[in-house]
Design an enzyme around this catalytic site. Structure first.
Site, PDB file in Angstrom:
ATOM      1  N   LYS A 265      48.975  27.115  40.875  1.00 35.86           N
ATOM      2  CA  LYS A 265      48.704  27.830  42.134  1.00 35.86           C
ATOM      3  C   LYS A 265      49.160  26.954  43.297  1.00 35.86           C
ATOM      4  O   LYS A 265      48.834  25.786  43.372  1.00 35.86           O
ATOM      5  CB  LYS A 265      47.198  28.084  42.275  1.00 35.86           C
ATOM      6  CG  LYS A 265      46.739  29.374  41.648  1.00 35.86           C
ATOM      7  CD  LYS A 265      45.366  29.760  42.196  1.00 35.86           C
ATOM      8  CE  LYS A 265      45.198  31.261  42.179  1.00 35.86           C
ATOM      9  NZ  LYS A 265      43.890  31.704  42.638  1.00 35.86           N
TER      10      LYS A 265
ATOM     11  N   LYS B 178      46.752  24.462  37.881  1.00 36.96           N
ATOM     12  CA  LYS B 178      46.518  25.908  37.689  1.00 36.96           C
ATOM     13  C   LYS B 178      47.746  26.730  38.034  1.00 36.96           C
ATOM     14  O   LYS B 178      47.705  27.963  38.066  1.00 36.96           O
ATOM     15  CB  LYS B 178      45.346  26.366  38.580  1.00 36.96           C
ATOM     16  CG  LYS B 178      44.007  25.811  38.204  1.00 36.96           C
ATOM     17  CD  LYS B 178      42.820  26.487  38.848  1.00 36.96           C
ATOM     18  CE  LYS B 178      42.918  26.883  40.241  1.00 36.96           C
ATOM     19  NZ  LYS B 178      41.664  27.424  40.807  1.00 36.96           N
TER      20      LYS B 178
HETATM   21  N1  C2G Z   1      37.955  37.323  43.231  1.00 36.14           N
HETATM   22  C1  C2G Z   1      37.404  38.604  43.238  1.00 36.14           C
HETATM   23  N2  C2G Z   1      38.128  39.631  43.725  1.00 36.14           N
HETATM   24  C2  C2G Z   1      39.379  39.432  44.226  1.00 36.14           C
HETATM   25  C3  C2G Z   1      39.936  38.143  44.230  1.00 36.14           C
HETATM   26  C4  C2G Z   1      39.193  37.080  43.728  1.00 36.14           C
HETATM   27  O1  C2G Z   1      36.267  38.806  42.786  1.00 36.14           O
HETATM   28  N3  C2G Z   1      40.072  40.502  44.711  1.00 36.14           N
HETATM   29  C5  C2G Z   1      37.145  36.234  42.659  1.00 36.14           C
HETATM   30  C6  C2G Z   1      37.805  35.595  41.443  1.00 36.14           C
HETATM   31  O2  C2G Z   1      37.534  36.367  40.287  1.00 36.14           O
HETATM   32  C7  C2G Z   1      37.123  34.224  41.404  1.00 36.14           C
HETATM   33  C8  C2G Z   1      36.868  33.922  42.904  1.00 36.14           C
HETATM   34  O3  C2G Z   1      37.015  35.180  43.608  1.00 36.14           O
HETATM   35  O4  C2G Z   1      35.875  34.315  40.725  1.00 36.14           O
HETATM   36  C9  C2G Z   1      37.842  32.921  43.457  1.00 36.14           C
HETATM   37  O5  C2G Z   1      39.153  33.401  43.209  1.00 36.14           O
HETATM   38  P1  C2G Z   1      40.373  32.361  43.303  1.00 36.14           P
HETATM   39  O6  C2G Z   1      40.273  31.600  44.568  1.00 36.14           O
HETATM   40  O7  C2G Z   1      41.626  33.085  42.952  1.00 36.14           O
HETATM   41  O8  C2G Z   1      39.985  31.346  42.132  1.00 36.14           O
HETATM   42  P2  C2G Z   1      40.774  31.068  40.769  1.00 36.14           P
HETATM   43  O9  C2G Z   1      42.157  30.648  41.035  1.00 36.14           O
HETATM   44  O10 C2G Z   1      40.498  32.225  39.899  1.00 36.14           O
HETATM   45  O11 C2G Z   1      40.021  29.726  40.270  1.00 36.14           O
HETATM   46  O12 C2G Z   1      37.843  26.875  37.219  1.00 36.14           O
HETATM   47  C10 C2G Z   1      37.918  28.199  37.741  1.00 36.14           C
HETATM   48  C11 C2G Z   1      39.068  28.327  38.695  1.00 36.14           C
HETATM   49  O13 C2G Z   1      39.023  27.313  39.684  1.00 36.14           O
HETATM   50  C12 C2G Z   1      39.033  29.709  39.335  1.00 36.14           C
END
Ligand code: C2G
Length: 129
Positions: A46, A44
């Protein structure tokens, strides 16, 4: 028993993650959370500060979360939904439309992101301390 699922890296947990998990739980009785593995984070593009075991332990301790499992690839969601008998798939709306292909298996809902907070922002702030 209505089951909800969501996925994420959940690195350096913050209110945005908590708001998402709290609201996701409101759609059912049990919340399943797929935590991205360190290897999948690389896919990803990340780089998380906390490793999988740390991120898993933190998410498992959240009152809204009932079951945590490892997310290792993009393709496992359909199998997860089948395996766990999921009724609702939830993601933040930064993913809007990306998972509509799951609509043949369960309800797909995108929730609004919490503004002005992200792990990237926190990483930047930490560097300035
Ligand atoms: N999120 C949110 N508000 C934020 C930051 C994050 O609502 N200010 C939500 C994201 O939209 C996501 C969840 O928190 O639904 C987890 O965010 P991340 O850990 O950044 O996950 P991500 O990298 O988006 O991974 O297969 C799907 C992926 O694994 C999602």
């Amino acid at each position: 028993m209505k089951k909800v699922i969501t996925y994420g890296t959940f690195d350096v947990l913050h209110i945005g993650h908590i708001n998402l998990l709290r609201r996701a739980k409101e759609f059912g009785d049990k919340l399943y959370v797929g935590i991205s593995s360190d290897q999948f984070n690389t896919i990803k593009h990340k780089q998380s500060i906390l490793d999988f075991e740390n991120r898993k332990a933190v998410v498992e301790s959240i009152r809204y979360v009932d079951y945590v499992f490892k997310e290792e690839n993009w393709e496992q969601k359909q199998n997860d939904i089948e395996k766990y008998g999921i009724d609702v798939f939830i993601m933040g709306n930064d993913w809007y439309g990306q998972f509509d292909y799951l609509k043949s298996q369960c309800e797909v809902i995108y929730l609004s992101r919490t503004p002005d907070i992200s792990t990237t922002f926190l990483k930047g702030r930490a560097k300035k301390i």
